[in-house]
Motif scaffolding. Structure first.
Motif, PDB file in Angstrom:
ATOM      1  N   TYR A 237       0.856  -1.180   0.000  1.00  0.00           N
ATOM      2  CA  TYR A 237       0.000   0.000   0.000  1.00  0.00           C
ATOM      3  C   TYR A 237       0.896   1.237   0.000  1.00  0.00           C
ATOM      4  O   TYR A 237       1.353   1.682   1.057  1.00  0.00           O
ATOM      5  N   PRO A 238       1.191   1.798  -1.189  1.00  0.00           N
ATOM      6  CA  PRO A 238       2.059   2.987  -1.238  1.00  0.00           C
ATOM      7  C   PRO A 238       1.397   4.165  -0.514  1.00  0.00           C
ATOM      8  O   PRO A 238       0.200   4.408  -0.654  1.00  0.00           O
ATOM      9  N   PHE A 239       2.185   4.897   0.247  1.00  0.00           N
ATOM     10  CA  PHE A 239       1.653   6.056   0.952  1.00  0.00           C
ATOM     11  C   PHE A 239       1.117   7.087  -0.034  1.00  0.00           C
ATOM     12  O   PHE A 239       0.171   7.820   0.280  1.00  0.00           O
ATOM     13  N   ALA A 240       1.703   7.159  -1.231  1.00  0.00           N
ATOM     14  CA  ALA A 240       1.216   8.094  -2.243  1.00  0.00           C
ATOM     15  C   ALA A 240      -0.215   7.779  -2.650  1.00  0.00           C
ATOM     16  O   ALA A 240      -0.990   8.688  -2.987  1.00  0.00           O
ATOM     17  N   GLU A 241      -0.583   6.502  -2.627  1.00  0.00           N
ATOM     18  CA  GLU A 241      -1.961   6.103  -2.934  1.00  0.00           C
ATOM     19  C   GLU A 241      -2.855   6.279  -1.703  1.00  0.00           C
ATOM     20  O   GLU A 241      -3.999   6.738  -1.822  1.00  0.00           O
ATOM     21  N   LEU A 242      -2.350   5.927  -0.529  1.00  0.00           N
ATOM     22  CA  LEU A 242      -3.148   6.064   0.685  1.00  0.00           C
ATOM     23  C   LEU A 242      -3.485   7.526   0.962  1.00  0.00           C
ATOM     24  O   LEU A 242      -4.535   7.839   1.543  1.00  0.00           O
ATOM     25  N   ALA A 243      -2.596   8.441   0.523  1.00  0.00           N
ATOM     26  CA  ALA A 243      -2.833   9.870   0.736  1.00  0.00           C
ATOM     27  C   ALA A 243      -4.049  10.368  -0.031  1.00  0.00           C
ATOM     28  O   ALA A 243      -4.592  11.438   0.283  1.00  0.00           O
ATOM     29  N   LYS A 244      -4.500   9.624  -1.020  1.00  0.00           N
ATOM     30  CA  LYS A 244      -5.677  10.007  -1.808  1.00  0.00           C
ATOM     31  C   LYS A 244      -6.981   9.560  -1.147  1.00  0.00           C
ATOM     32  O   LYS A 244      -8.062   9.904  -1.617  1.00  0.00           O
ATOM     33  N   THR A 245      -6.868   8.786  -0.086  1.00  0.00           N
ATOM     34  CA  THR A 245      -8.041   8.208   0.572  1.00  0.00           C
ATOM     35  C   THR A 245      -8.428   9.019   1.810  1.00  0.00           C
ATOM     36  O   THR A 245      -7.752   9.987   2.176  1.00  0.00           O
ATOM     37  N   SER A 246      -9.483   8.568   2.479  1.00  0.00           N
ATOM     38  CA  SER A 246      -9.913   9.201   3.726  1.00  0.00           C
ATOM     39  C   SER A 246      -9.014   8.816   4.897  1.00  0.00           C
ATOM     40  O   SER A 246      -9.133   9.376   5.986  1.00  0.00           O
TER      41      SER A 246
ATOM     42  N   LEU B  77      -0.692  -4.869  -5.503  1.00  0.00           N
ATOM     43  CA  LEU B  77      -0.403  -3.453  -5.308  1.00  0.00           C
ATOM     44  C   LEU B  77      -1.713  -2.678  -5.189  1.00  0.00           C
ATOM     45  O   LEU B  77      -2.579  -2.774  -6.073  1.00  0.00           O
ATOM     46  N   PHE B  78      -1.855  -1.929  -4.109  1.00  0.00           N
ATOM     47  CA  PHE B  78      -3.041  -1.097  -3.936  1.00  0.00           C
ATOM     48  C   PHE B  78      -2.911   0.191  -4.731  1.00  0.00           C
ATOM     49  O   PHE B  78      -1.900   0.880  -4.627  1.00  0.00           O
ATOM     50  N   LYS B  79      -3.943   0.485  -5.522  1.00  0.00           N
ATOM     51  CA  LYS B  79      -4.035   1.777  -6.207  1.00  0.00           C
ATOM     52  C   LYS B  79      -5.422   2.330  -5.981  1.00  0.00           C
ATOM     53  O   LYS B  79      -6.423   1.616  -6.147  1.00  0.00           O
ATOM     54  N   TRP B  80      -5.478   3.575  -5.602  1.00  0.00           N
ATOM     55  CA  TRP B  80      -6.757   4.212  -5.276  1.00  0.00           C
ATOM     56  C   TRP B  80      -7.536   4.545  -6.543  1.00  0.00           C
ATOM     57  O   TRP B  80      -6.995   5.053  -7.504  1.00  0.00           O
ATOM     58  N   SER B  81      -8.800   4.212  -6.514  1.00  0.00           N
ATOM     59  CA  SER B  81      -9.708   4.599  -7.593  1.00  0.00           C
ATOM     60  C   SER B  81     -11.032   4.982  -6.959  1.00  0.00           C
ATOM     61  O   SER B  81     -11.561   4.232  -6.129  1.00  0.00           O
ATOM     62  N   GLU B  82     -11.556   6.129  -7.297  1.00  0.00           N
ATOM     63  CA  GLU B  82     -12.794   6.602  -6.678  1.00  0.00           C
ATOM     64  C   GLU B  82     -14.002   5.851  -7.231  1.00  0.00           C
ATOM     65  O   GLU B  82     -14.008   5.419  -8.357  1.00  0.00           O
TER      66      GLU B  82
END
Length: 313
Positions: A247-256, A308-313
């Protein structure tokens, strides 16, 4: 006589001992014959065996007596067996291993500055305590520990002995937090803190690695080269039942800051704290799962096929 002299010369020159019955391979004096990883990828890191000294008799201070840490300084925090302790990265950078005890439980707290990885283990094999030292060797840029009972080499990130008598055996990790000093004492104001009175002459107010954790340089070769993020991007690495996910912090930063997910068929929740640049994983029963915060390049080197976790709304 000539054969014995040849054995000696070969050992001194290349670390290879050839005996009449079998061939033994050595690195820095450690037997790596039939290692679980390619021998050519076990590399000297510079300092020799114990050139980076472990802390074997740690001293601790109450929070009120700590005057060498700033709020933003990073620590490894551990709550286990009724004890709560913090291990400043400023000290771990110079020692990499603290052999500690939490009551009757021997615990090894480890940190690899090259990979950014802090991992705590139950320091025992078959219910017998183990004491660890820094071998001076690396695999995939990660510290190889050695136990003083058998001199087996242990990969920190693999959490496994890669050579020696205990080859193939695994260490049991303990859930550990990698966060800021201010965050840790807010959570645990009664924490003990590893003292800078270590018995060694080191300047714990200076990092021996300079700006390594923010630049793009990787000092040692790794088997698999990561792409997609800055090499030193922090990721939370999760392993559930042999299924690995980053879980990259760069992706987690896009979440709540809270992510519900499933790994290895189990429901987990990821908690991310952007202010303190830390993350953790909680299982369905609300228990903290042992994880590791690592530089992206290091996690990928060991888990190139991981999820790999990637944020998607």
């Amino acid at each position: 006589m000539a054969f014995n002299r040849l054995i000696t010369l070969l050992f001194l020159a290349g670390g290879i001992y050839i005996g009449p019955a079998e061939a033994r391979s050595y690195k820095s004096g450690f037997d790596v014959t039939d290692a679980l990883v390619p021998i050519e990828q076990i590399l000297p890191g510079g300092p020799p065996k114990d050139g980076i000294p472990s802390i074997d008799n740690p001293k601790f201070l109450p929070v009120s007596k700590v005057d060498f840490l700033q709020p933003e300084d990073r620590v490894l925090g551990l709550s286990h067996n009724g004890f709560v302790r913090a291990y400043p990265i400023a000290i771990m950078n110079w020692h990499e291993i603290v052999n500690d005890r939490f009551g009757s439980q021997p615990v090894a707290v480890t940190f690899c500055p090259l990979c950014g990885t802090g991992i705590a283990f139950k320091a025992e094999h078959n219910n017998r305590p183990l004491s660890f030292g820094v071998s001076g060797l690396l695999y995939n840029s990660d510290v190889l520990l050695y136990d003083r009972t058998s001199e087996s080499l242990w990969s920190q990130i693999k959490m496994q002995a890669i050579s020696g008598k205990f080859k193939g055996e695994r260490l049991e990790p303990i859930a550990l937090y990698h966060t800021t000093w201010s965050d840790w004492i807010k959570r645990h104001p009664d924490s003990q803190v590893l003292s800078d009175d270590t018995g060694f002459a080191r300047n714990y107010r200076r990092s021996p690695y300079g700006d390594y954790e923010t630049n793009r340089s990787i000092y040692f070769p790794v088997e698999f080269a990561a792409k997609g993020y800055h090499p030193k991007e922090r990721v939370l690495g999760v392993n559930i039942g042999g299924v690995f996910k980053a879980y990259p912090f760069a992706e987690l930063a896009k979440t709540s800051g809270r992510i519900a997910d499933s790994v290895g068929g189990e429901s987990i929740e990821i908690e991310y704290d952007i202010d303190n640049q830390t993350a953790s994983a909680i299982d369905a029963e609300g228990k903290t799962i042992p994880t590791v915060i690592a530089f992206w390049f290091a996690w990928y080197a060991f888990h190139p096929d991981g999820l790999l976790f990637k944020w998607s709304e």
